[in-house]
Design an enzyme around this catalytic site. Structure first.
Site, mmCIF file in Angstrom:
data_model
loop_
_atom_site.group_PDB
_atom_site.id
_atom_site.type_symbol
_atom_site.label_atom_id
_atom_site.label_comp_id
_atom_site.label_asym_id
_atom_site.label_seq_id
_atom_site.Cartn_x
_atom_site.Cartn_y
_atom_site.Cartn_z
ATOM 1 N N GLY A 119 0.937 -1.198 0.159
ATOM 2 C CA GLY A 119 -0.098 0.161 -0.150
ATOM 3 C C GLY A 119 1.000 1.348 -0.051
ATOM 4 N N GLU A 154 5.069 4.035 5.537
ATOM 5 C CA GLU A 154 3.695 3.416 5.385
ATOM 6 C C GLU A 154 2.705 4.049 4.726
ATOM 7 O OE1 GLU A 154 1.949 0.965 5.952
ATOM 8 O OE2 GLU A 154 3.027 -0.306 7.440
ATOM 9 N N ASP A 168 -3.036 1.847 11.691
ATOM 10 C CA ASP A 168 -4.439 1.715 12.303
ATOM 11 C C ASP A 168 -4.064 1.251 13.753
ATOM 12 O OD1 ASP A 168 -6.790 0.715 12.982
ATOM 13 O OD2 ASP A 168 -7.248 0.438 10.608
ATOM 14 N N ASP A 214 -6.232 -0.574 -0.292
ATOM 15 C CA ASP A 214 -7.078 -1.397 -0.951
ATOM 16 C C ASP A 214 -8.243 -1.978 -0.146
ATOM 17 O OD1 ASP A 214 -5.633 -3.073 0.891
ATOM 18 O OD2 ASP A 214 -6.487 -4.866 -0.352
HETATM 19 C C1 PRP Z 1 -1.767 -2.163 6.404
HETATM 20 C C2 PRP Z 1 -0.776 -0.782 6.268
HETATM 21 C C3 PRP Z 1 0.008 -1.594 7.548
HETATM 22 C C4 PRP Z 1 -1.089 -2.260 8.417
HETATM 23 C C5 PRP Z 1 -1.755 -1.444 9.459
HETATM 24 O O1 PRP Z 1 -1.524 -3.251 5.526
HETATM 25 O O2 PRP Z 1 0.138 -0.849 5.418
HETATM 26 O O3 PRP Z 1 1.085 -2.329 7.255
HETATM 27 O O4 PRP Z 1 -2.284 -2.847 7.399
HETATM 28 O O5 PRP Z 1 -2.549 -2.021 10.128
HETATM 29 P P1 PRP Z 1 -2.339 -2.080 11.891
HETATM 30 O O6 PRP Z 1 -2.000 -0.591 12.468
HETATM 31 O O7 PRP Z 1 -3.708 -2.215 12.455
HETATM 32 O O8 PRP Z 1 -1.473 -3.067 12.152
HETATM 33 P P2 PRP Z 1 -1.930 -4.486 4.777
HETATM 34 O O9 PRP Z 1 -1.867 -5.704 5.720
HETATM 35 O O10 PRP Z 1 -3.321 -3.908 4.396
HETATM 36 O O11 PRP Z 1 -1.031 -4.762 3.722
HETATM 37 P P3 PRP Z 1 -1.326 -3.779 1.992
HETATM 38 O O12 PRP Z 1 -0.105 -2.659 2.277
HETATM 39 O O13 PRP Z 1 -0.390 -4.985 1.152
HETATM 40 O O14 PRP Z 1 -2.601 -3.578 1.655
#
Ligand code: PRP
Length: 181
Positions: free
Chosen positions: A44, A99, A103, A159
């Protein structure tokens, strides 16, 4: 893919690029004369990383890392696994993880600990979006593009089921679609 309704635009491409320009200038100043590795988190962060890179004046090394935080489709469990790990030497370099969104903070907290074991001079985080209201882990981002409310954000790399990453702005899924996830 189920039919989804996209909400209004939260951040335009112009707003995001402007913010990336401001943060790139801060990064240049903060790391002046230092060895810096930008570490993009797949997948992402890519559009935001490109924006940061194109506005930076200082030189840097670039690599990528991929981690997954398992849980339901709308919230992570805190169980994180590294899926792709770069072999770049981090010893004595500054690491800036780039990043798309923080979240719960689980993924970043885990990653920061893992990276610290590799002997870098420092590890910091630059995130496009920060959802402070959802934070459960003890984690604080160093550079934040925008604070965002608790919505299922999509676009500009973010996404929904691997889709919508190419939207040239950040929006969100309407509530009925999120409830159906
Ligand atoms: C998203 C984002 C972080 C994570 C944040 O990745 O890039 O790594 O979620 O969430 P958290 O703070 O609750 O841990 P994702 O797993 O969606 O992967 P992507 O970037 O491939 O979409």
């Amino acid at each position: 893919m189920a039919k989804t309704t996209i909400g209004k635009v939260l951040f335009t491409r112009e707003q995001i690029e402007q913010r990336a320009k401001e943060i790139a200038a801060e990064i240049d100043k903060d790391y002046e004369g230092e060895d810096l590795i930008l570490l993009g988190t797949l997948k992402g962060s890519v559009p935001w990383l490109v924006d940061i890179m194109k506005y930076m004046k200082n030189d840097f090394k670039l690599d990528f890392i991929s981690a997954s935080s398992y849980g339901s489709s709308t919230s992570s469990s805190g169980v994180v696994k590294i899926k792709f790990d770069p072999d770049i030497n981090m010893y004595n370099s500054h690491i800036l993880v780039v990043e798309d969104i923080v979240d719960s903070g689980n993924t970043l907290k885990y990653l920061m600990n893992k990276l610290a074991d590799r002997g870098p001079k420092s590890v910091k985080v630059c995130t496009m979006l920060n959802k402070e209201s959802r934070r459960t882990a003890d984690f604080h981002a160093d550079y934040v593009g925008f604070e965002v409310e608790d919505l299922f954000v999509v676009g500009y790399g973010l996404d929904y089921d691997q889709r919508l990453r190419g939207l040239p702005y950040i929006s969100y899924l309407e509530e009925e679609d999120v409830e159906a996830l």
